[in-house]
Scaffold this motif. Structure first.
Motif, PDB file in Angstrom:
ATOM      1  N   ALA A   1       0.674  -1.237  -0.049  1.00  0.00           N
ATOM      2  CA  ALA A   1       0.022  -0.025   0.011  1.00  0.00           C
ATOM      3  C   ALA A   1       0.865   1.274   0.023  1.00  0.00           C
ATOM      4  O   ALA A   1       1.912   1.131   0.471  1.00  0.00           O
ATOM      5  N   THR A   2       0.454   2.239  -0.655  1.00  0.00           N
ATOM      6  CA  THR A   2       1.082   3.617  -0.605  1.00  0.00           C
ATOM      7  C   THR A   2       0.610   4.356   0.798  1.00  0.00           C
ATOM      8  O   THR A   2      -0.496   4.524   0.885  1.00  0.00           O
TER       9      THR A   2
ATOM     10  N   TYR B   1      -0.360  12.603   0.465  1.00  0.00           N
ATOM     11  CA  TYR B   1       0.493  11.742   0.327  1.00  0.00           C
ATOM     12  C   TYR B   1       1.939  12.603   0.041  1.00  0.00           C
ATOM     13  O   TYR B   1       1.861  13.701  -0.256  1.00  0.00           O
TER      14      TYR B   1
ATOM     15  N   ASP C   1      -1.460   2.970  -6.578  1.00  0.00           N
ATOM     16  CA  ASP C   1      -2.492   3.080  -5.469  1.00  0.00           C
ATOM     17  C   ASP C   1      -3.793   2.996  -6.094  1.00  0.00           C
ATOM     18  O   ASP C   1      -4.117   3.802  -7.155  1.00  0.00           O
TER      19      ASP C   1
END
Length: 198
Positions: A119-120, A141, A152
């Motif tokens: 996951a980002t 982000y 993502d």
């Protein structure tokens, strides 16, 4: 028996400065933690004017990706029962900050980790502001993860120029800028991407 239609949504502010903010609401990182980062920005309306009475809630995973946070970091005044603020030791993954007279806001936190393998990492943001019928959800982000943004699932569905509205910019070492535009046109004044949850 007849049923009544639901009551329509109405604006509910600006009342956010009363009872919701608490001392140290933007100090998510434990005091003096060497990995602390600062994220700051401005909340802007559709005309590009700062909103001085918005409220932001920040939710995030810890650096290890843990989403549970640490409960019980808030202290109460034993005399008045009011909030004294955080204990300065525990990382909860939650912050709440009002904007100032110039629409500015600041949080000090730890860099988020991926909440699951692959996951980002991101910080979730919930925006409350005057004129909104419902609060808005967005994400922050960090530029360190820019290469992973297209992977993502949420961001991969966005064109690159819209995706850019969710990316903080580095101002200098360990300090980032993330402005939130509630409405806007194209280019640098483009509306921030907001998310809808079922």
């Amino acid at each position: 028996m007849s049923t009544l239609p639901p009551t329509p949504s109405q604006t509910v502010g600006p009342f956010y400065g009363y009872a919701l903010p608490f001392p140290g609401g933007g100090d998510i990182a434990p005091a003096g933690h060497p990995d602390t980062i600062t994220i700051r920005g401005v909340v802007l309306d559709g005309a590009g004017q700062p909103i001085p009475d918005a409220l932001l809630e920040i939710w995030q995973a810890g650096p290890d990706g843990d989403l549970t946070g640490r409960p019980g970091s808030m202290r109460r005044d034993p005399v008045t029962g009011g909030h004294l603020g955080r204990n300065g030791v525990d990382f909860t993954g939650f912050g709440r900050v009002p904007t100032d007279a110039d629409g500015g806001w600041v949080v000090r936190t730890l860099p988020p980790g991926p909440h699951r393998p692959g996951a980002t990492p991101y910080l979730s943001v919930c925006v409350f502001a005057r004129g909104l019928l419902h609060h808005l959800f967005t994400r922050i982000y960090l530029p360190e993860h820019a290469d992973a943004l297209a992977a993502d699932p949420v961001l991969g569905a966005l064109p690159p120029e819209r995706r850019a509205t969710l990316l903080a910019t580095r101002e200098h070492d360990r300090t980032y800028r993330f402005d939130i535009r509630l409405q806007g046109g194209d280019g640098p004044h483009e509306e921030t991407v907001f998310l809808a949850f079922p």
